[in-house]
Design an enzyme around this catalytic site. Sequence first.
Site, PDB file in Angstrom:
ATOM      1  N   ALA A 114       0.812  -1.213   0.000  1.00 16.23           N
ATOM      2  CA  ALA A 114       0.000   0.000   0.000  1.00 16.23           C
ATOM      3  C   ALA A 114       0.848   1.266   0.000  1.00 16.23           C
ATOM      4  O   ALA A 114       1.937   1.307   0.573  1.00 16.23           O
ATOM      5  CB  ALA A 114      -0.920   0.001   1.216  1.00 16.23           C
ATOM      6  N   GLY A 179      22.879  -9.139  21.513  1.00 18.54           N
ATOM      7  CA  GLY A 179      21.864  -8.334  22.174  1.00 18.54           C
ATOM      8  C   GLY A 179      21.274  -9.087  23.337  1.00 18.54           C
ATOM      9  O   GLY A 179      21.164 -10.319  23.310  1.00 18.54           O
ATOM     10  N   GLY A 180      20.882  -8.333  24.375  1.00 16.28           N
ATOM     11  CA  GLY A 180      20.332  -8.967  25.568  1.00 16.28           C
ATOM     12  C   GLY A 180      18.928  -8.495  25.874  1.00 16.28           C
ATOM     13  O   GLY A 180      18.552  -8.365  27.038  1.00 16.28           O
ATOM     14  N   HIS A 438      -6.454 -17.690  49.681  1.00 17.14           N
ATOM     15  CA  HIS A 438      -5.292 -18.452  50.138  1.00 17.14           C
ATOM     16  C   HIS A 438      -5.524 -19.939  49.873  1.00 17.14           C
ATOM     17  O   HIS A 438      -6.626 -20.446  50.104  1.00 17.14           O
ATOM     18  CB  HIS A 438      -5.092 -18.237  51.643  1.00 17.14           C
TER      19      HIS A 438
END
Length: 459
Positions: A114, A179-180, A438
């Site tokens: 497009a 990279g990290g 819980h």
Amino acid sequence: MDIKPKIIIIGAGPGGYEAAITAAKNGADVTIIEKDRLGGVCLNQGCIPTKIFLSTAQLLHDLKHADRLGIKTQDVTFDFSRVYKRKDKVVRNLARAIEDLFNKNGIKLVKGKAKVLDDKTVEVKGDDGTEILKGDAVILATGSHPVLPEIFNINNPNIFTSNELLDMTELPESIIIIGGNIVACEVGQYLSRFGVKVTIIEALDHIFPFEDQDVSKELEKQLKKDKVRILSGTRVETVGEEDGKVFVTTEQGEKIFSDKILVCIGRSPNLDNLGIEELGIEVKNKKIVVDDNYLTNIDGIYAIGDIIDSPMLAHAASHEGIAAVNHILGLESYKADNLNVPRCIYTDPEIASIGLTETDLLKHNVPYEKGLFDFKRLGKAQALGKTSGFIKILTSPKGKILGVNIVGEKASELLPAFMLLKNKNLAVTEFEKLVFPHPTLSEAIIEAERDIYGMAIHK
């Protein structure tokens, strides 16, 4: 509206396709244009495929360590070809589901490239020729692509980005990840758990460098348990190939050989050949400038996702796309505060964050209070055998949330409780009015809140 507004959307990633469906459900006449696969990078080359590999690798890891739960397993193995086929099947099914939603909602899908000619006209070049589309509004949602610096561009098929990674049908014996960031950490973990020798090289001081340092340390600790080698504060000087292997040399002089090199150093917006320069759409720092409604400086043309200055995350793009549609249709829309956009990484343990980090607050001398609660103190976490991680809450002196970091089982599922309070500008003491079930992982929320005031019960 008596007359259906016509909306043209360029890009069928999460931002584009969710915008399209929202618009259609609100009575708009929608056309969406996509030059590649439905679902964009997220579905085909990112979010979904990596989670399939991660979940499989985690199950494999849990089975191998099941003896700590009293379960005896022997010779647990896996068939990567079947894992890969499942990945393809899930992606294919989800893409088909998007197309079904388009059909169900009367959305026209046009395949091709497009170019925006003006505020109401888009040209599409496809296999069957060129088509000119007319609409009342245009939304640009073209996404981004991985950055590949010239140093790695040596025309070797064993050096690639995340675009090609998930088409790798066989596992290599070894891989170097440059990279990290999020992608590097997720990929590094699942590959290592599948038996690949993984080395992550990060130029900055620690992996996941733009997140809270306590989070980075916890993630690095887990990756090292998974036998991932991490070289932080290390830059690559040269890249080459020798004797059928690829290699890098670091500034420290180490030469590291591997079967593959994956480059994960960031992404760049897809703006080329879109027509924005000819139209005079404002761009700053390679990002389209938009207002609070995601409207560009050209009336009727909107932009969302990776091409604007917001977090490059699928869920951010989806929110922005829906907000843009709502503005077009005269409905109420909400611009996302970038600090309220959740940042998640789906390693084991998961990581989920919003807001500022403790480093940010210290750097800018912002007064804050801190609550911290470890998952190992939770009964449910102990029962699950998933005790790694913590919840850290950073608040103003008045108890308003400045930032939250969660590391642990189901972290991304726990984060929305904080998101709601932060978005409503409520104090964390609102949690005191709730009864937490819980035993659950969610009990860490109330315990971390109480720790701000030195009142945590299990600490």
